[in-house]
Design a protein around this motif. Sequence first.
Motif, PDB file in Angstrom:
ATOM      1  N   GLN A  39      37.959  -8.329   2.517  1.00 14.00           N
ATOM      2  CA  GLN A  39      37.811  -7.079   3.263  1.00 14.00           C
ATOM      3  C   GLN A  39      37.204  -7.327   4.641  1.00 14.00           C
ATOM      4  O   GLN A  39      37.650  -6.748   5.636  1.00 14.00           O
ATOM      5  CB  GLN A  39      36.941  -6.092   2.478  1.00 14.00           C
ATOM      6  N   ASN A  40      36.206  -8.188   4.700  1.00 16.05           N
ATOM      7  CA  ASN A  40      35.584  -8.500   5.989  1.00 16.05           C
ATOM      8  C   ASN A  40      36.582  -9.163   6.936  1.00 16.05           C
ATOM      9  O   ASN A  40      36.613  -8.862   8.135  1.00 16.05           O
ATOM     10  CB  ASN A  40      34.365  -9.398   5.790  1.00 16.05           C
ATOM     11  N   ASN A  43      38.887  -6.520   8.255  1.00 13.09           N
ATOM     12  CA  ASN A  43      38.216  -5.704   9.274  1.00 13.09           C
ATOM     13  C   ASN A  43      38.111  -6.459  10.600  1.00 13.09           C
ATOM     14  O   ASN A  43      38.320  -5.867  11.669  1.00 13.09           O
ATOM     15  CB  ASN A  43      36.818  -5.312   8.796  1.00 13.09           C
ATOM     16  N   ARG A  44      37.812  -7.736  10.547  1.00 16.34           N
ATOM     17  CA  ARG A  44      37.718  -8.529  11.786  1.00 16.34           C
ATOM     18  C   ARG A  44      39.075  -8.618  12.477  1.00 16.34           C
ATOM     19  O   ARG A  44      39.162  -8.520  13.696  1.00 16.34           O
ATOM     20  CB  ARG A  44      37.172  -9.923  11.489  1.00 16.34           C
ATOM     21  N   ASN A  47      39.757  -5.271  14.087  1.00 16.46           N
ATOM     22  CA  ASN A  47      38.952  -5.093  15.302  1.00 16.46           C
ATOM     23  C   ASN A  47      39.482  -5.946  16.446  1.00 16.46           C
ATOM     24  O   ASN A  47      39.498  -5.525  17.599  1.00 16.46           O
ATOM     25  CB  ASN A  47      37.483  -5.442  15.018  1.00 16.46           C
TER      26      ASN A  47
END
Length: 51
Positions: A39-40, A43-44, A47
């Motif tokens: 998930q991280n 998200n990165r 972004n």
Amino acid sequence: MKQVSAITATCLVILALASCANTIKGVGRDAANTVNATQNAGNRMGNAAAH
């Protein structure tokens, strides 16, 4: 003598079950960490694409 053998066998079974429980907890934590890391990373990437 039979009582000593029965007690020893019981202790070994309890030890084996306790070891399995610790392993299952560890696998659960590893799976949760994998989901969080995925998930991280998503998200990165999102972004980075937005900028």
